[in-house]
Design a protein around this motif. Structure first.
Motif, PDB file in Angstrom:
ATOM      1  N   ILE A   1      -7.908   4.317   9.561  1.00  0.00           N
ATOM      2  CA  ILE A   1      -9.098   5.168   9.616  1.00  0.00           C
ATOM      3  C   ILE A   1     -10.341   4.433   9.139  1.00  0.00           C
ATOM      4  CG2 ILE A   1     -10.170   7.234   8.604  1.00  0.00           C
ATOM      5  CD1 ILE A   1      -7.369   8.521   8.611  1.00  0.00           C
ATOM      6  N   LEU A   2     -10.188   3.609   8.104  1.00  0.00           N
ATOM      7  CA  LEU A   2     -11.337   2.922   7.509  1.00  0.00           C
ATOM      8  C   LEU A   2     -11.403   1.441   7.888  1.00  0.00           C
ATOM      9  CD1 LEU A   2     -11.064   4.510   3.946  1.00  0.00           C
ATOM     10  CD2 LEU A   2     -12.706   5.117   5.729  1.00  0.00           C
ATOM     11  N   ALA A   3     -10.689   1.069   8.921  1.00  0.00           N
ATOM     12  CA  ALA A   3     -10.564  -0.352   9.276  1.00  0.00           C
ATOM     13  C   ALA A   3     -11.892  -1.014   9.619  1.00  0.00           C
ATOM     14  CB  ALA A   3      -9.594  -0.516  10.448  1.00  0.00           C
ATOM     15  N   ASP A   4     -12.875  -0.226  10.078  1.00  0.00           N
ATOM     16  CA  ASP A   4     -14.151  -0.818  10.479  1.00  0.00           C
ATOM     17  C   ASP A   4     -15.109  -0.975   9.304  1.00  0.00           C
ATOM     18  OD1 ASP A   4     -14.399   2.006  10.284  1.00  0.00           O
ATOM     19  OD2 ASP A   4     -16.271   1.925  11.417  1.00  0.00           O
ATOM     20  N   LYS A   5     -14.680  -0.589   8.110  1.00  0.00           N
ATOM     21  CA  LYS A   5     -15.532  -0.685   6.927  1.00  0.00           C
ATOM     22  C   LYS A   5     -15.272  -1.996   6.196  1.00  0.00           C
ATOM     23  CE  LYS A   5     -17.062   3.128   8.155  1.00  0.00           C
ATOM     24  NZ  LYS A   5     -18.296   3.061   8.954  1.00  0.00           N
ATOM     25  N   PRO A   6     -16.280  -2.878   6.095  1.00  0.00           N
ATOM     26  CA  PRO A   6     -16.069  -4.200   5.494  1.00  0.00           C
ATOM     27  C   PRO A   6     -15.974  -4.174   3.977  1.00  0.00           C
ATOM     28  CG  PRO A   6     -18.376  -3.949   6.074  1.00  0.00           C
ATOM     29  CD  PRO A   6     -17.667  -2.712   6.591  1.00  0.00           C
ATOM     30  N   HIS A   7     -16.242  -3.017   3.353  1.00  0.00           N
ATOM     31  CA  HIS A   7     -16.302  -2.956   1.891  1.00  0.00           C
ATOM     32  C   HIS A   7     -14.949  -2.684   1.250  1.00  0.00           C
ATOM     33  CE1 HIS A   7     -20.054  -1.558   3.740  1.00  0.00           C
ATOM     34  NE2 HIS A   7     -20.680  -2.153   2.757  1.00  0.00           N
ATOM     35  N   GLY A   8     -13.901  -2.506   2.053  1.00  0.00           N
ATOM     36  CA  GLY A   8     -12.611  -2.116   1.497  1.00  0.00           C
ATOM     37  C   GLY A   8     -11.590  -3.226   1.513  1.00  0.00           C
ATOM     38  N   VAL A   9     -10.559  -3.058   0.680  1.00  0.00           N
ATOM     39  CA  VAL A   9      -9.413  -3.958   0.680  1.00  0.00           C
ATOM     40  C   VAL A   9      -8.194  -3.169   1.125  1.00  0.00           C
ATOM     41  CG1 VAL A   9      -7.876  -5.380  -0.719  1.00  0.00           C
ATOM     42  CG2 VAL A   9     -10.322  -5.436  -1.150  1.00  0.00           C
ATOM     43  N   PHE A  10      -7.494  -3.690   2.106  1.00  0.00           N
ATOM     44  CA  PHE A  10      -6.332  -3.022   2.677  1.00  0.00           C
ATOM     45  C   PHE A  10      -5.073  -3.717   2.179  1.00  0.00           C
ATOM     46  CE2 PHE A  10     -10.002  -2.602   5.428  1.00  0.00           C
ATOM     47  CZ  PHE A  10     -10.096  -1.218   5.528  1.00  0.00           C
ATOM     48  N   VAL A  11      -4.282  -3.000   1.402  1.00  0.00           N
ATOM     49  CA  VAL A  11      -3.171  -3.575   0.644  1.00  0.00           C
ATOM     50  C   VAL A  11      -1.840  -3.002   1.125  1.00  0.00           C
ATOM     51  CG1 VAL A  11      -2.177  -3.847  -1.665  1.00  0.00           C
ATOM     52  CG2 VAL A  11      -4.673  -3.767  -1.379  1.00  0.00           C
ATOM     53  N   LYS A  12      -0.851  -3.866   1.257  1.00  0.00           N
ATOM     54  CA  LYS A  12       0.523  -3.424   1.534  1.00  0.00           C
ATOM     55  C   LYS A  12       1.401  -3.813   0.348  1.00  0.00           C
ATOM     56  CE  LYS A  12       4.140  -1.899   3.767  1.00  0.00           C
ATOM     57  NZ  LYS A  12       4.548  -2.324   5.110  1.00  0.00           N
ATOM     58  N   LEU A  13       2.076  -2.825  -0.234  1.00  0.00           N
ATOM     59  CA  LEU A  13       3.039  -3.070  -1.305  1.00  0.00           C
ATOM     60  C   LEU A  13       4.436  -3.009  -0.701  1.00  0.00           C
ATOM     61  CD1 LEU A  13       1.546  -0.794  -4.130  1.00  0.00           C
ATOM     62  CD2 LEU A  13       1.134  -3.233  -3.731  1.00  0.00           C
ATOM     63  N   THR A  14       5.222  -4.042  -0.955  1.00  0.00           N
ATOM     64  CA  THR A  14       6.531  -4.114  -0.330  1.00  0.00           C
ATOM     65  C   THR A  14       7.546  -4.738  -1.270  1.00  0.00           C
ATOM     66  OG1 THR A  14       7.690  -4.784   1.702  1.00  0.00           O
ATOM     67  CG2 THR A  14       6.144  -6.380   0.728  1.00  0.00           C
ATOM     68  N   ALA A  15       8.805  -4.651  -0.910  1.00  0.00           N
ATOM     69  CA  ALA A  15       9.907  -5.280  -1.645  1.00  0.00           C
ATOM     70  C   ALA A  15      11.148  -5.142  -0.775  1.00  0.00           C
ATOM     71  CB  ALA A  15      10.116  -4.618  -3.006  1.00  0.00           C
ATOM     72  N   SER A  16      12.208  -5.833  -1.151  1.00  0.00           N
ATOM     73  CA  SER A  16      13.425  -5.765  -0.353  1.00  0.00           C
ATOM     74  C   SER A  16      14.029  -4.365  -0.407  1.00  0.00           C
ATOM     75  CB  SER A  16      14.447  -6.782  -0.872  1.00  0.00           C
ATOM     76  OG  SER A  16      14.949  -6.381  -2.143  1.00  0.00           O
ATOM     77  N   PHE A  17      14.777  -4.011   0.627  1.00  0.00           N
ATOM     78  CA  PHE A  17      15.420  -2.706   0.668  1.00  0.00           C
ATOM     79  C   PHE A  17      16.357  -2.525  -0.523  1.00  0.00           C
ATOM     80  CE2 PHE A  17      19.059  -0.052   1.780  1.00  0.00           C
ATOM     81  CZ  PHE A  17      18.426   1.132   2.138  1.00  0.00           C
ATOM     82  N   GLU A  18      17.128  -3.538  -0.839  1.00  0.00           N
ATOM     83  CA  GLU A  18      18.081  -3.446  -1.947  1.00  0.00           C
ATOM     84  C   GLU A  18      17.373  -3.177  -3.262  1.00  0.00           C
ATOM     85  OE1 GLU A  18      21.729  -6.030  -4.000  1.00  0.00           O
ATOM     86  OE2 GLU A  18      20.328  -7.009  -2.621  1.00  0.00           O
TER      87      GLU A  18
END
Length: 235
Positions: A142-159
């Motif tokens: 939704i906010l992808a066109d806004k240059p002022h933001g940081v888009f973060v993915k938090l992840t880890a293994s399934f186990e």
């Protein structure tokens, strides 16, 4: 973070924000500049990535309000509250908001369904008024066109995630694995249905962080550094 935000808490947060933003609106210059955006953070996370620890830490570190699924859905589902949020903008900026949402639809960023239009407007109104942390709900689209933001993915293994949920909820490993698979699938289906995107596509994020191997405080420092770099480049 709790799974359900108490309605009384949500109503108090919303009421306070509307009062605060209306006060800003009344003192705003009449030159009516183009609608802007404050720096923000949009977080997508795989279930079981320590979000119950990390999101409050982000909130404490940045001193920004967190808008998660429960709060955003609470506002979007209540037309009077939804209108109250939008009415904190003047007519000029409301028209710009409508044009922005039409751009999102025409560019294929969001689907033209009522819920997503409401959600998109809410996020836009929020970043127009203040710094914010968005958790889930497709904010990175939704906010992808806004240059002022940081888009973060938090992840880890399934186990790792299943082990964490088993300890957190005091359930068996088998039950935890089923819960993680179920919620992962729900989140994938939400993104696919509303945005027609692959939730695993890393190109939609500025930074992906492994909560299994990076300490929580370091995660916040890394996001803060990326935010500093992005905001300084847009000045």
């Amino acid at each position: 973070m709790s799974a359900t935000l108490p309605e009384t808490v949500a109503e108090k947060i919303i009421e306070d924000k509307i009062v605060e933003w209306e006060a800003k609106k009344s003192g705003r210059s009449q030159t009516r500049p183009a609608i802007g955006a404050f720096p923000f953070i949009a977080i997508s996370r795989d279930y079981g990535c320590l979000e119950e620890k990390l999101i409050p830490l982000f909130e404490k570190t940045f001193q920004w309000k967190v808008y998660g699924r429960n709060l955003l859905d609470h506002i979007a589902s209540r037309d009077a509250l939804n209108r109250s949020f939008i009415e904190t903008l003047d007519e000029h900026h409301v028209n710009q908001l409508d044009r922005w949402v039409q751009y999102l639809i025409s560019s294929g960023s969001v689907r033209p369904d009522e819920y997503l239009i409401k959600l998109s407007k809410l996020m836009k109104v929020i970043v127009t008024h203040e710094n914010a942390i968005f958790v889930g709900r497709g904010a990175h689209y939704i906010l992808a066109d806004k240059p002022h933001g940081v888009f973060v993915k938090l992840t880890a293994s399934f186990e790792y995630r299943a082990n964490h949920i088993a300890r957190l909820k005091k359930i068996s490993q088998t039950e935890a694995e089923a819960v993680v698979r179920h919620i992962d699938r729900e989140r994938q289906e939400f993104i696919q249905h509303h945005f027609k995107r692959d939730i695993e596509d890393a190109s939609h994020f500025d930074i992906a962080l492994n909560t299994q191997s990076i300490p929580a405080e370091t995660l916040c420092q890394l996001v803060a550094r990326v935010l500093e770099i992005k905001t300084s480049s847009t000045l």
